[in-house]
Design a protein around this motif. Structure first.
Motif, PDB file in Angstrom:
ATOM      1  N   UNK A  66      16.013 -14.915  26.958  1.00  0.00           N
ATOM      2  CA  UNK A  66      17.111 -13.968  26.787  1.00  0.00           C
ATOM      3  C   UNK A  66      18.013 -13.932  28.023  1.00  0.00           C
ATOM      4  N   UNK A  67      17.389 -13.860  29.196  1.00  0.00           N
ATOM      5  CA  UNK A  67      18.168 -13.766  30.439  1.00  0.00           C
ATOM      6  C   UNK A  67      18.966 -15.035  30.706  1.00  0.00           C
ATOM      7  N   UNK A  68      18.397 -16.181  30.335  1.00  0.00           N
ATOM      8  CA  UNK A  68      19.058 -17.465  30.609  1.00  0.00           C
ATOM      9  C   UNK A  68      20.364 -17.616  29.837  1.00  0.00           C
ATOM     10  N   UNK A  69      20.568 -16.813  28.798  1.00  0.00           N
ATOM     11  CA  UNK A  69      21.787 -16.892  27.995  1.00  0.00           C
ATOM     12  C   UNK A  69      22.854 -15.895  28.434  1.00  0.00           C
ATOM     13  N   UNK A  70      22.549 -15.113  29.475  1.00  0.00           N
ATOM     14  CA  UNK A  70      23.513 -14.140  29.982  1.00  0.00           C
ATOM     15  C   UNK A  70      24.414 -14.794  31.024  1.00  0.00           C
ATOM     16  N   UNK A  71      25.718 -14.521  30.987  1.00  0.00           N
ATOM     17  CA  UNK A  71      26.652 -15.124  31.951  1.00  0.00           C
ATOM     18  C   UNK A  71      26.278 -14.842  33.411  1.00  0.00           C
ATOM     19  N   UNK A  72      25.661 -13.704  33.664  1.00  0.00           N
ATOM     20  CA  UNK A  72      25.328 -13.329  35.041  1.00  0.00           C
ATOM     21  C   UNK A  72      24.378 -14.315  35.710  1.00  0.00           C
ATOM     22  N   UNK A  73      23.626 -15.054  34.900  1.00  0.00           N
ATOM     23  CA  UNK A  73      22.628 -15.955  35.480  1.00  0.00           C
ATOM     24  C   UNK A  73      22.943 -17.424  35.227  1.00  0.00           C
ATOM     25  N   UNK A  74      24.220 -17.688  34.950  1.00  0.00           N
ATOM     26  CA  UNK A  74      24.644 -19.067  34.686  1.00  0.00           C
ATOM     27  C   UNK A  74      24.349 -19.982  35.867  1.00  0.00           C
ATOM     28  N   UNK A  75      24.445 -19.457  37.076  1.00  0.00           N
ATOM     29  CA  UNK A  75      24.222 -20.310  38.262  1.00  0.00           C
ATOM     30  C   UNK A  75      22.779 -20.785  38.346  1.00  0.00           C
ATOM     31  N   UNK A  76      21.836 -19.934  37.908  1.00  0.00           N
ATOM     32  CA  UNK A  76      20.428 -20.339  37.934  1.00  0.00           C
ATOM     33  C   UNK A  76      20.172 -21.446  36.919  1.00  0.00           C
TER      34      UNK A  76
END
Length: 318
Positions: free
Chosen positions: A41-51
């Motif tokens: 779920x988190x990997x699809x959020x824009x906030x964590x695109x850099x990770x």
């Protein structure tokens, strides 16, 4: 007056149950725990695109498979979490290794090695392992190597006892999923005091304290703050951002409900387990058998989903 969250923090270690780094910053928990579903779920959020981008670029430059890139992405999230929480971050072994002792051990060692290569030492990490018989056997070996284990998907006392007998650092009984099963199968309405998930955690807590077991009890998978309040005083509770927010906005007295001295005064019967006894007792518990199997399937599915997400990103970047 102190909020119920602040009161809870005086008697229980609070753990954030999320891969959402910003939520963790907001509530200042001691520890953080993730699983494949939360990372997907988190990997699809824009906030964590850099990770995600870092893992993809690493995979391309090193000619790695999607599964290896997904592993790196999980470590990227975990490393970021260690910068925010002062305590431990839990990282999960692949769910498809839940019945593989040697596979679990190898994966756990690889996770620890990946963190230590980044300067994140094993005393900051808990390895999450499904509480199968094989998981408990793997945990015993890993604990002897100084790799602390968080035994997850616990739905019964017999699982918790097997994990404590193995010397596991921590167990995570799943309160809400136990309640879900009973509501679905019995059609009853429960209060916080009659909630089967709450009663399960209290039973495990009482057993551990009565027999001097050092394994930490961390209630997980909550459906409402009533369940959390009914377990005030438990060693640890891992709580979603939504329920942390509700607790932070709630006032009123929050009494301690679990206490080591009280627990030791009413010990449950002691269990002596070998593999066949463990399997039979677990098999006799329809709820625990069904929810353990379901939990492993869900985590395996979402792990595959994470790998598919990585594969799509690789194709898009090609």
């Amino acid at each position: 007056m102190l909020s119920k969250l602040d009161q809870l923090k005086t008697m229980t270690t609070i753990v954030a149950d999320t891969g959402d780094i910003e939520s963790i910053r907001a509530f200042s928990p001691v520890d953080a725990t993730t699983n494949p579903s939360l990372i997907l779920k988190a990997a699809q959020l824009p906030a964590y695109a850099s990770l995600v981008e870092e893992a993809i670029l690493w995979g391309q430059s090193h000619n790695r498979m999607a599964s290896e890139i997904a592993d790196r992405l999980v470590i990227n999230f975990g490393e970021e979490l260690t910068r925010i929480v002062p305590g431990r971050v839990s990282t999960e072994v692949d769910a498809d290794l839940s019945f593989d002792v040697e596979g679990t051990i190898a994966k756990a060692r690889a996770i620890i090695a990946a963190y230590e290569k980044r300067g994140v030492w094993r005393d900051r990490i808990l390895i999450k392992i499904a509480a199968t018989w094989e998981g408990a056997k793997a945990a015993k070996i890993l604990q002897a190597e100084g790799i602390d284990c968080n035994m997850t998907l616990i739905f019964s006392l017999v699982q918790a006892v097997a994990c404590a007998d193995a010397g596991a650092y921590l167990v995570s009984p799943f309160v809400g999923r136990i309640l879900d099963w009973h509501v679905k199968n019995e059609g009853k309405t429960y209060t916080a005091e009659t909630d089967p998930g709450v009663l399960s955690v209290r039973q495990i807590y009482n057993y551990y304290k009565a027999y001097g077991m050092q394994t930490v009890v961390m209630g997980a998978s909550f459906r409402n703050i009533g369940e959390i309040e009914a377990l005030a005083g438990c060693d640890r509770l891992t709580i979603s951002p939504q329920l942390l927010d509700e607790l932070a906005k709630s006032t009123g007295d929050l009494p301690r409900r679990l206490d080591p001295q009280t627990a030791a005064a009413h010990p449950p019967a002691r269990l002596s387990l070998d593999e066949k006894t463990f399997r039979f007792i677990l098999n006799e518990d329809a709820m625990a058998t069904e929810k353990l199997s379901e939990g492993i399937r869900i985590f395996a599915r979402d792990l595959q989903g994470l790998r598919e997400l990585v594969s799509k990103r690789l194709l898009a970047a090609a």
